[in-house]
Design a protein around this motif. Structure first.
Motif, PDB file in Angstrom:
ATOM      1  N   PHE A  58      56.883  40.887  60.437  1.00 49.24           N
ATOM      2  CA  PHE A  58      55.541  40.497  60.002  1.00 49.24           C
ATOM      3  C   PHE A  58      55.573  39.027  59.589  1.00 49.24           C
ATOM      4  O   PHE A  58      55.692  38.686  58.417  1.00 49.24           O
ATOM      5  N   SER A  59      55.442  38.184  60.584  1.00 46.86           N
ATOM      6  CA  SER A  59      55.651  36.751  60.378  1.00 46.86           C
ATOM      7  C   SER A  59      54.444  36.042  59.791  1.00 46.86           C
ATOM      8  O   SER A  59      54.561  34.904  59.334  1.00 46.86           O
ATOM      9  N   GLN A  60      53.293  36.690  59.803  1.00 40.67           N
ATOM     10  CA  GLN A  60      52.071  36.001  59.389  1.00 40.67           C
ATOM     11  C   GLN A  60      51.341  36.757  58.283  1.00 40.67           C
ATOM     12  O   GLN A  60      51.096  37.963  58.396  1.00 40.67           O
ATOM     13  N   LEU A  61      51.014  36.029  57.221  1.00 36.38           N
ATOM     14  CA  LEU A  61      50.138  36.545  56.166  1.00 36.38           C
ATOM     15  C   LEU A  61      48.716  36.137  56.529  1.00 36.38           C
ATOM     16  O   LEU A  61      48.366  34.958  56.488  1.00 36.38           O
ATOM     17  N   ILE A  62      47.902  37.112  56.912  1.00 39.14           N
ATOM     18  CA  ILE A  62      46.531  36.825  57.334  1.00 39.14           C
ATOM     19  C   ILE A  62      45.620  36.580  56.141  1.00 39.14           C
ATOM     20  O   ILE A  62      44.765  35.701  56.146  1.00 39.14           O
ATOM     21  N   ASP A  63      45.802  37.380  55.096  1.00 39.90           N
ATOM     22  CA  ASP A  63      44.890  37.300  53.953  1.00 39.90           C
ATOM     23  C   ASP A  63      45.552  37.940  52.747  1.00 39.90           C
ATOM     24  O   ASP A  63      46.448  38.784  52.878  1.00 39.90           O
ATOM     25  N   ALA A  64      45.118  37.531  51.576  1.00 38.77           N
ATOM     26  CA  ALA A  64      45.509  38.174  50.321  1.00 38.77           C
ATOM     27  C   ALA A  64      44.323  38.057  49.375  1.00 38.77           C
ATOM     28  O   ALA A  64      43.678  37.001  49.307  1.00 38.77           O
ATOM     29  N   CYS A  65      44.021  39.120  48.664  1.00 38.32           N
ATOM     30  CA  CYS A  65      42.865  39.090  47.772  1.00 38.32           C
ATOM     31  C   CYS A  65      43.136  39.939  46.548  1.00 38.32           C
ATOM     32  O   CYS A  65      43.910  40.892  46.581  1.00 38.32           O
ATOM     33  N   PHE A 132      43.564  34.239  41.318  1.00 36.73           N
ATOM     34  CA  PHE A 132      43.636  33.791  39.924  1.00 36.73           C
ATOM     35  C   PHE A 132      42.256  33.385  39.420  1.00 36.73           C
ATOM     36  O   PHE A 132      41.842  33.768  38.313  1.00 36.73           O
ATOM     37  N   ASP A 133      41.539  32.612  40.219  1.00 32.63           N
ATOM     38  CA  ASP A 133      40.236  32.102  39.820  1.00 32.63           C
ATOM     39  C   ASP A 133      39.238  33.235  39.603  1.00 32.63           C
ATOM     40  O   ASP A 133      38.551  33.291  38.583  1.00 32.63           O
ATOM     41  N   LEU A 134      39.163  34.158  40.544  1.00 32.34           N
ATOM     42  CA  LEU A 134      38.118  35.179  40.514  1.00 32.34           C
ATOM     43  C   LEU A 134      38.477  36.408  39.694  1.00 32.34           C
ATOM     44  O   LEU A 134      37.596  37.079  39.156  1.00 32.34           O
ATOM     45  N   TYR A 135      39.782  36.720  39.579  1.00 33.10           N
ATOM     46  CA  TYR A 135      40.196  37.943  38.883  1.00 33.10           C
ATOM     47  C   TYR A 135      41.100  37.688  37.667  1.00 33.10           C
ATOM     48  O   TYR A 135      41.368  38.615  36.912  1.00 33.10           O
ATOM     49  N   GLY A 136      41.613  36.477  37.538  1.00 31.48           N
ATOM     50  CA  GLY A 136      42.495  36.185  36.409  1.00 31.48           C
ATOM     51  C   GLY A 136      43.905  36.712  36.585  1.00 31.48           C
ATOM     52  O   GLY A 136      44.636  36.877  35.611  1.00 31.48           O
ATOM     53  N   ILE A 137      44.323  36.959  37.824  1.00 34.75           N
ATOM     54  CA  ILE A 137      45.683  37.425  38.089  1.00 34.75           C
ATOM     55  C   ILE A 137      46.622  36.222  38.116  1.00 34.75           C
ATOM     56  O   ILE A 137      46.369  35.240  38.820  1.00 34.75           O
ATOM     57  N   LEU A 149      37.623  27.875  43.463  1.00 33.01           N
ATOM     58  CA  LEU A 149      36.226  28.083  43.856  1.00 33.01           C
ATOM     59  C   LEU A 149      35.244  27.745  42.741  1.00 33.01           C
ATOM     60  O   LEU A 149      34.173  27.200  43.004  1.00 33.01           O
ATOM     61  N   THR A 150      35.562  28.080  41.505  1.00 33.29           N
ATOM     62  CA  THR A 150      34.674  27.756  40.387  1.00 33.29           C
ATOM     63  C   THR A 150      35.039  26.387  39.824  1.00 33.29           C
ATOM     64  O   THR A 150      36.068  25.803  40.158  1.00 33.29           O
ATOM     65  N   ARG A 160      35.622  39.983  38.088  1.00 34.28           N
ATOM     66  CA  ARG A 160      35.982  41.132  37.258  1.00 34.28           C
ATOM     67  C   ARG A 160      34.728  41.970  37.009  1.00 34.28           C
ATOM     68  O   ARG A 160      33.625  41.431  36.837  1.00 34.28           O
ATOM     69  N   LYS A 161      34.902  43.271  36.978  1.00 36.89           N
ATOM     70  CA  LYS A 161      33.743  44.151  36.882  1.00 36.89           C
ATOM     71  C   LYS A 161      33.047  44.080  35.525  1.00 36.89           C
ATOM     72  O   LYS A 161      31.889  44.503  35.407  1.00 36.89           O
ATOM     73  N   ASP A 162      33.730  43.554  34.520  1.00 31.47           N
ATOM     74  CA  ASP A 162      33.080  43.437  33.216  1.00 31.47           C
ATOM     75  C   ASP A 162      32.493  42.042  32.991  1.00 31.47           C
ATOM     76  O   ASP A 162      32.030  41.734  31.892  1.00 31.47           O
ATOM     77  N   PHE A 163      32.512  41.195  34.014  1.00 34.34           N
ATOM     78  CA  PHE A 163      31.916  39.865  33.881  1.00 34.34           C
ATOM     79  C   PHE A 163      30.401  39.985  34.011  1.00 34.34           C
ATOM     80  O   PHE A 163      29.903  40.662  34.911  1.00 34.34           O
ATOM     81  N   PRO A 164      29.627  39.347  33.107  1.00 36.01           N
ATOM     82  CA  PRO A 164      28.158  39.481  33.158  1.00 36.01           C
ATOM     83  C   PRO A 164      27.601  38.986  34.489  1.00 36.01           C
ATOM     84  O   PRO A 164      28.041  37.970  35.024  1.00 36.01           O
ATOM     85  N   VAL A 165      26.622  39.709  35.015  1.00 37.53           N
ATOM     86  CA  VAL A 165      26.019  39.331  36.296  1.00 37.53           C
ATOM     87  C   VAL A 165      25.433  37.927  36.228  1.00 37.53           C
ATOM     88  O   VAL A 165      25.520  37.151  37.189  1.00 37.53           O
ATOM     89  N   TYR A 166      24.843  37.565  35.086  1.00 34.57           N
ATOM     90  CA  TYR A 166      24.213  36.255  34.935  1.00 34.57           C
ATOM     91  C   TYR A 166      25.177  35.191  34.426  1.00 34.57           C
ATOM     92  O   TYR A 166      24.781  34.051  34.197  1.00 34.57           O
ATOM     93  N   GLY A 167      26.447  35.567  34.236  1.00 33.81           N
ATOM     94  CA  GLY A 167      27.421  34.608  33.742  1.00 33.81           C
ATOM     95  C   GLY A 167      27.309  34.398  32.243  1.00 33.81           C
ATOM     96  O   GLY A 167      26.548  35.085  31.551  1.00 33.81           O
TER      97      GLY A 167
END
Length: 213
Positions: A58-65, A132-137, A149-150, A160-167
Motif C-alpha cells: 500500500f504505497s499511497q495514502l489517498i486520504d486521512a480524516c 487537528f484543526d477540525l477535531y483537535g486530534i 483551514l480556520t 466536534r459534535k459539541d461545537f456550537p452550530v453558530y460558533g
C-alpha cells in the motif's frame, strides 16, 4: 464478498497477525469496503507493514480524516468501543489494485493523541493538520502541527459534535481601529420551522371577466 476482497482479507489477517503481535488488527468488511481496525499503540508498525510487505504494497495514502463518534452508540469490531475520536486512513496499492480503510482510536477523549504517520507517507502532513484543526486530534511527531483551514486565532474545533452550530466568536473589520476584531457571536439561535403556503391563502383567483375574487 468478491473473491478478490476475500483473498485480500485473508492476506491481511495472516500478515498483520493476532492480538499479541505489534501489528495486531481487527479486520472486517462493510459495504464491500475492507476495514482494518488498529490499536493506537500499533499504528506505526501496522502502517509500515501495510506499505512495505510485498504481498500488500500500500504505497499511497489517498486520504486521512478525523472522526467524532460521540453519541454514536459504539463502533462494531472496535478494540475499544465507546471511545470518541478516531482517524480513518484510505490506502491504495497501485501494484495490486487494492484499497483498504484503516481506523484507529485515540485512547483519551480529553486529550486525543495519535502518532503521526508522516514517516510512513509524507502526504499525511496536511491531512493530519486538518484533523487537528477540525477535531483537535494531536499527532505526536508531526513537524508543523498548526491550523490549516480556520484562522490562527480560532477558538475550538468546529467539527466536534459539541461545537456550537453558530460558533463562539465572529470577526469583522473595525473602521475606527482599522483592523479585524473578534467579538462574541451576535446571531440569536432560532429554530426554523418550514411554512406551508397554500394557493388559496396567497393567490387571488381571476374570473372570466377579469375580476378578482
Amino acid at each position: 464478498m468478491s473473491a478478490k476482497l476475500d483473498a485480500l482479507k485473508a492476506s491481511l489477517e495472516a500478515i498483520l497477525g493476532d492480538a499479541g503481535s505489534r501489528t495486531a488488527s481487527k479486520i472486517h468488511v462493510d459495504k464491500e469496503q475492507l476495514i482494518v481496525e488498529v490499536k493506537a499503540a500499533n499504528l506505526i508498525a501496522a502502517m509500515t507493514t501495510l506499505r512495505d510487505h510485498v504481498a500488500l504494497n500500500f504505497s499511497q495514502l489517498i486520504d486521512a480524516c478525523g472522526m467524532d463518534y460521540a453519541e454514536f452508540g459504539g463502533v462494531e469490531e472496535s478494540f475499544s468501543p465507546g471511545l470518541r475520536f478516531a482517524v480513518v486512513y484510505q490506502l491504495l496499492s497501485i501494484e495490486h489494485n487494492f484499497r483498504v480503510r484503516v481506523r484507529t482510536f485515540a485512547t483519551n477523549d480529553d486529550f486525543p493523541l495519535l502518532d503521526s504517520v508522516i514517516g510512513v507517507w509524507a502526504s499525511a502532513n496536511w491531512y493530519e493538520r486538518e484533523a487537528f484543526d477540525l477535531y483537535g486530534i494531536i499527532f505526536n511527531g508531526h513537524p508543523d502541527l498548526r491550523r490549516i483551514l480556520t484562522d490562527y486565532g480560532f477558538v475550538g474545533h468546529p467539527f466536534r459534535k459539541d461545537f456550537p452550530v453558530y460558533g463562539t466568536v465572529e470577526m469583522r473589520y473595525d473602521p475606527e481601529q482599522k483592523r479585524v476584531v473578534y467579538q462574541p457571536v451576535t446571531i440569536e439561535p432560532r429554530e426554523i420551522v418550514p411554512r406551508v403556503i397554500r394557493e388559496e391563502h396567497y393567490a387571488h383567483k381571476v374570473t372570466g371577466n377579469g375580476e378578482r375574487k
